[in-house]
Design a protein around this motif. Structure first.
Motif, PDB file in Angstrom:
ATOM      1  N   ARG A   3       0.720  -1.376  -0.059  1.00 31.39           N
ATOM      2  CA  ARG A   3      -0.123  -0.067   0.075  1.00 31.39           C
ATOM      3  C   ARG A   3       0.771   1.251   0.010  1.00 31.39           C
ATOM      4  O   ARG A   3       0.674   2.351  -0.683  1.00 31.39           O
ATOM      5  N   LEU A  21      -1.608   1.853 -10.844  1.00 35.09           N
ATOM      6  CA  LEU A  21      -2.804   1.354 -11.289  1.00 35.09           C
ATOM      7  C   LEU A  21      -2.775  -0.263 -11.819  1.00 35.09           C
ATOM      8  O   LEU A  21      -3.697  -0.885 -11.373  1.00 35.09           O
ATOM      9  N   ARG A  26      -4.206  -1.645  -5.507  1.00 40.47           N
ATOM     10  CA  ARG A  26      -5.475  -0.460  -5.744  1.00 40.47           C
ATOM     11  C   ARG A  26      -6.382  -0.354  -4.585  1.00 40.47           C
ATOM     12  O   ARG A  26      -6.770   1.036  -4.524  1.00 40.47           O
ATOM     13  N   GLU A  27      -6.807  -1.236  -3.981  1.00 36.29           N
ATOM     14  CA  GLU A  27      -7.511  -0.900  -2.888  1.00 36.29           C
ATOM     15  C   GLU A  27      -7.058  -0.200  -1.856  1.00 36.29           C
ATOM     16  O   GLU A  27      -7.595   0.701  -0.974  1.00 36.29           O
ATOM     17  N   LYS A  30      -6.079   3.358  -2.758  1.00 39.60           N
ATOM     18  CA  LYS A  30      -6.900   4.025  -3.668  1.00 39.60           C
ATOM     19  C   LYS A  30      -6.933   5.681  -3.263  1.00 39.60           C
ATOM     20  O   LYS A  30      -7.327   6.264  -4.413  1.00 39.60           O
ATOM     21  N   ASN A  34      -6.051   8.026  -6.376  1.00 39.48           N
ATOM     22  CA  ASN A  34      -7.094   9.073  -6.749  1.00 39.48           C
ATOM     23  C   ASN A  34      -6.428  10.341  -6.719  1.00 39.48           C
ATOM     24  O   ASN A  34      -6.718  11.249  -7.724  1.00 39.48           O
ATOM     25  N   LEU A  87     -11.986   8.180  -8.896  1.00 39.62           N
ATOM     26  CA  LEU A  87     -11.825   6.809  -8.843  1.00 39.62           C
ATOM     27  C   LEU A  87     -13.053   6.244  -7.799  1.00 39.62           C
ATOM     28  O   LEU A  87     -13.020   6.879  -6.702  1.00 39.62           O
TER      29      LEU A  87
END
Length: 88
Positions: A3, A21, A26-27, A30, A34, A87
């Motif tokens: 992360r 990306l 991604r999660e 995020k 963004n 996003l």
């Protein structure tokens, strides 16, 4: 990538954003992905002479602030641009 690394890489360049990306978490990152996307898209207005140059400097400062936030593992919004969500 974890992360934190994904968040940092997203702010570095356009290529870093694409790598974040595609290959990153991604999660987990995020929020930073963004914000980096919004900053880089807003930075495109920097090609406008005079006023755009000031805007480009502002976007660069926002990118540095976002990168420092990602390094510290925090989710701080950058001024003006941080409230925009592209996003979901």
């Amino acid at each position: 990538m974890d992360r934190k690394t994904t968040g940092i890489v997203a702010y570095l360049t356009w290529i870093g954003l694409v790598i974040a990306l595609v290959l990153g978490d991604r999660e987990g990152a995020k929020f930073h992905i963004n914000q980096a996307l919004v900053i880089w898209l807003a930075g495109l207005l920097g090609f406008i002479p005079c006023i755009g140059w000031v805007w480009a400097i502002f976007c660069f400062i926002c990118a540095v602030m976002g990168c420092i936030s990602a390094i510290n593992g925090e989710e701080k919004e950058v001024p003006l641009l941080g409230q925009i969500k592209l996003l979901k």
